[in-house]
Design a protein around this motif. Structure first.
Motif, short mmCIF file in Angstrom:
data_model
loop_
_atom_site.label_atom_id
_atom_site.label_comp_id
_atom_site.label_asym_id
_atom_site.label_seq_id
_atom_site.Cartn_x
_atom_site.Cartn_y
_atom_site.Cartn_z
N HIS A 88 12.03 22.17 35.46
CA HIS A 88 12.49 23.56 35.42
C HIS A 88 12.24 24.10 34.02
O HIS A 88 12.79 23.60 33.04
CB HIS A 88 13.99 23.60 35.75
N ASP A 89 11.38 25.11 33.92
CA ASP A 89 11.04 25.66 32.61
C ASP A 89 11.89 26.85 32.22
O ASP A 89 12.03 27.14 31.04
CB ASP A 89 9.56 26.08 32.58
N LEU A 90 12.44 27.55 33.19
CA LEU A 90 13.17 28.78 32.86
C LEU A 90 14.06 29.21 34.01
O LEU A 90 13.64 29.16 35.16
CB LEU A 90 12.17 29.91 32.57
N GLY A 91 15.24 29.63 33.69
CA GLY A 91 16.12 30.35 34.59
C GLY A 91 16.72 31.47 33.77
O GLY A 91 17.46 31.21 32.82
N ARG A 92 16.37 32.70 34.05
CA ARG A 92 16.80 33.84 33.23
C ARG A 92 17.29 34.95 34.14
O ARG A 92 16.59 35.36 35.06
CB ARG A 92 15.64 34.34 32.38
N VAL A 93 18.51 35.44 33.86
CA VAL A 93 19.09 36.53 34.63
C VAL A 93 19.51 37.61 33.64
O VAL A 93 20.31 37.35 32.74
CB VAL A 93 20.28 36.05 35.48
N GLU A 94 18.93 38.81 33.82
CA GLU A 94 19.23 39.94 32.95
C GLU A 94 19.99 41.00 33.74
O GLU A 94 19.69 41.25 34.91
CB GLU A 94 17.95 40.53 32.39
N PHE A 95 20.93 41.66 33.06
CA PHE A 95 21.79 42.68 33.65
C PHE A 95 21.61 43.96 32.84
O PHE A 95 21.79 43.95 31.63
CB PHE A 95 23.25 42.24 33.62
N THR A 96 21.26 45.05 33.53
CA THR A 96 21.01 46.32 32.86
C THR A 96 21.75 47.43 33.58
O THR A 96 21.67 47.54 34.81
CB THR A 96 19.48 46.64 32.89
N GLU A 97 22.46 48.26 32.81
CA GLU A 97 23.11 49.43 33.40
C GLU A 97 22.04 50.42 33.84
O GLU A 97 21.12 50.71 33.07
CB GLU A 97 24.05 50.10 32.40
N VAL A 98 22.16 50.90 35.06
CA VAL A 98 21.25 51.91 35.60
C VAL A 98 22.09 52.95 36.33
O VAL A 98 23.25 52.68 36.67
CB VAL A 98 20.20 51.29 36.57
N PRO A 99 21.53 54.13 36.58
CA PRO A 99 22.29 55.11 37.37
C PRO A 99 22.71 54.48 38.71
O PRO A 99 21.90 53.88 39.41
CB PRO A 99 21.30 56.25 37.57
N GLY A 100 23.98 54.55 39.00
CA GLY A 100 24.48 54.01 40.27
C GLY A 100 24.90 52.57 40.23
O GLY A 100 25.29 52.01 41.24
N GLY A 101 24.81 51.91 39.06
CA GLY A 101 25.27 50.53 39.03
C GLY A 101 24.60 49.65 37.99
O GLY A 101 24.35 50.07 36.87
N THR A 102 24.27 48.44 38.42
CA THR A 102 23.72 47.41 37.54
C THR A 102 22.48 46.81 38.19
O THR A 102 22.53 46.38 39.34
CB THR A 102 24.75 46.30 37.30
#
Length: 152
Positions: A88-102
């Motif tokens: 396993h080389d990578l596990g990446r989870v990004e969270f960004t605020e956007v209109p209407g949620g995340t």
């Protein structure tokens, strides 16, 4: 190597979505999971940086370490042990605020190391894990929306 990239907009605030996603023991609520447990708590919070989680889904078992944790925008993890064996080389989870949620962007890079078949099994595992990730995001959405409604 196989790469899975998924994105989903969840109609809930970023702090709630991040919390619901990073609650590692809630993975045990997935239909395919037998158990999910934090075996080593993180340095500053249970599910944070340095946490080790163990997921048992019967035929597939994983031990993962949280390698980056930047509340509420990023979580990275690495599989340190698995059955069947995988790299396993990578596990990446990004969270960004956007209109209407995340918006949640999840990316993982892996290869399954099965004797005799080697990487030939990777495409099947890619389909399997893509389905699992979609199920995880669906569950996170349900919990996040319900919590946002309770807290409003």
């Amino acid at each position: 190597m196989q790469t899975i990239s998924l994105s989903k907009v969840i109609p809930a605030p970023i702090d709630i979505v991040f919390d619901e996603y990073t609650d590692h023991e809630r993975l045990s609520e997935l239909p395919m999971a037998i158990s999910s447990k934090v075996t080593t708590p993180g340095h500053t919070e249970k599910n944070g940086l340095g946490a080790v989680r163990r997921l048992n889904a019967g035929a597939i078992q994983l031990r993962e370490e949280i390698t980056a944790f930047e509340r509420p925008h990023l979580m990275e993890y690495r599989i340190t042990w698995s059955f069947p064996k995988a790299r396993h080389d990578l596990g990446r989870v990004e969270f960004t605020e956007v209109p209407g949620g995340t918006r949640v962007d999840w990316r993982t890079v892996f290869t399954v190391e099965l004797p005799l078949v080697g990487g030939l099994a990777d495409p099947a595992f890619k389909v399997l894990f893509s389905g699992v990730f979609k199920t995880v995001l669906h569950q996170v959405e349900k919990r996040s929306v319900a919590r946002a409604q309770r807290e409003s």
